[in-house]
Design a protein around this motif. Structure first.
Motif, PDB file in Angstrom:
ATOM      1  N   LEU A  43      -1.293   3.797   2.090  1.00  0.00           N
ATOM      2  CA  LEU A  43      -0.443   2.783   1.463  1.00  0.00           C
ATOM      3  C   LEU A  43       1.041   3.095   1.639  1.00  0.00           C
ATOM      4  CD1 LEU A  43      -2.451   2.381  -1.854  1.00  0.00           C
ATOM      5  CD2 LEU A  43      -2.221   0.659  -0.055  1.00  0.00           C
ATOM      6  N   THR A  47       4.791   1.041   4.205  1.00  0.00           N
ATOM      7  CA  THR A  47       5.782   0.439   3.319  1.00  0.00           C
ATOM      8  C   THR A  47       6.969   1.342   3.034  1.00  0.00           C
ATOM      9  OG1 THR A  47       3.981  -0.747   2.244  1.00  0.00           O
ATOM     10  CG2 THR A  47       6.064  -0.673   1.064  1.00  0.00           C
ATOM     11  N   PHE A  92       6.188  -2.416  -7.383  1.00  0.00           N
ATOM     12  CA  PHE A  92       5.052  -2.825  -6.555  1.00  0.00           C
ATOM     13  C   PHE A  92       3.841  -3.250  -7.361  1.00  0.00           C
ATOM     14  CE2 PHE A  92       7.600  -0.304  -3.655  1.00  0.00           C
ATOM     15  CZ  PHE A  92       7.547  -1.061  -2.496  1.00  0.00           C
ATOM     16  N   ASP A  95       2.154  -6.175  -5.945  1.00  0.00           N
ATOM     17  CA  ASP A  95       1.604  -5.981  -4.599  1.00  0.00           C
ATOM     18  C   ASP A  95       0.415  -5.029  -4.569  1.00  0.00           C
ATOM     19  OD1 ASP A  95       3.686  -7.569  -3.470  1.00  0.00           O
ATOM     20  OD2 ASP A  95       5.019  -5.843  -3.618  1.00  0.00           O
ATOM     21  N   HIS A  96       0.335  -4.131  -5.556  1.00  0.00           N
ATOM     22  CA  HIS A  96      -0.715  -3.105  -5.557  1.00  0.00           C
ATOM     23  C   HIS A  96      -1.446  -3.081  -6.890  1.00  0.00           C
ATOM     24  CE1 HIS A  96       0.526  -1.515  -1.723  1.00  0.00           C
ATOM     25  NE2 HIS A  96       1.755  -1.315  -2.153  1.00  0.00           N
ATOM     26  N   SER A  97      -2.737  -2.879  -6.809  1.00  0.00           N
ATOM     27  CA  SER A  97      -3.568  -2.770  -8.008  1.00  0.00           C
ATOM     28  C   SER A  97      -3.246  -1.460  -8.736  1.00  0.00           C
ATOM     29  CB  SER A  97      -5.048  -2.766  -7.609  1.00  0.00           C
ATOM     30  OG  SER A  97      -5.372  -1.548  -6.942  1.00  0.00           O
ATOM     31  N   GLU A 100      -4.402   1.398  -6.681  1.00  0.00           N
ATOM     32  CA  GLU A 100      -3.535   1.687  -5.538  1.00  0.00           C
ATOM     33  C   GLU A 100      -2.259   2.407  -5.992  1.00  0.00           C
ATOM     34  OE1 GLU A 100      -4.650  -1.850  -2.397  1.00  0.00           O
ATOM     35  OE2 GLU A 100      -3.324  -2.332  -4.072  1.00  0.00           O
ATOM     36  N   VAL A 101      -1.706   2.006  -7.130  1.00  0.00           N
ATOM     37  CA  VAL A 101      -0.546   2.719  -7.673  1.00  0.00           C
ATOM     38  C   VAL A 101      -0.929   4.159  -7.972  1.00  0.00           C
ATOM     39  CG1 VAL A 101       1.066   2.871  -9.620  1.00  0.00           C
ATOM     40  CG2 VAL A 101       0.603   0.656  -8.545  1.00  0.00           C
TER      41      VAL A 101
END
Length: 109
Positions: A43, A47, A92, A95-97, A100-101
């Motif tokens: 991830l 980015t 974010f 943009d991210h679950s 994901e964070v």
């Protein structure tokens, strides 16, 4: 006194019997953590690793260096989720679950 000795031995045997399970659990947690770090790496790279942001591996970008810093998980979660007002660090959380964070936090740490 013999009862106390017998109970002590029972305790030792119980402790020894639990050790393989404890080691397996610890190994499982380490593997889970490694998988989380690998997900965070995937991830982070597209980015955050460009020269405009934190750079490859979190160093040598125009944003603050992340490598070698002692951040807490709580701090990183907040910064990654909400961003830093007045800077180029965007939040974010849209943009991210949360998972994901969490992976990004694991990677940066």
């Amino acid at each position: 006194m013999p009862v106390a000795i017998a109970l002590a031995w029972v305790g030792v045997f119980v402790w020894l019997s639990l050790q393989p399970a404890s080691r397996a659990a610890a190994l499982g947690r380490a593997q889970d953590q490694q998988a989380l770090v690998e997900q965070g790496n995937k991830l982070f790279n597209p980015t955050c690793s460009n020269a405009y942001c934190h750079g490859a591996g979190g160093a040598n970008g125009s944003a603050p260096t992340l490598r070698g810093r002692n951040f807490t998980a709580e701090y990183l979660t907040r910064v990654i989720s909400d961003g830093v007002p007045g800077t180029r660090m965007a939040g974010f959380k849209k943009d991210h679950s949360p998972e994901e964070v969490r992976a990004l936090v694991a990677y940066v740490m």
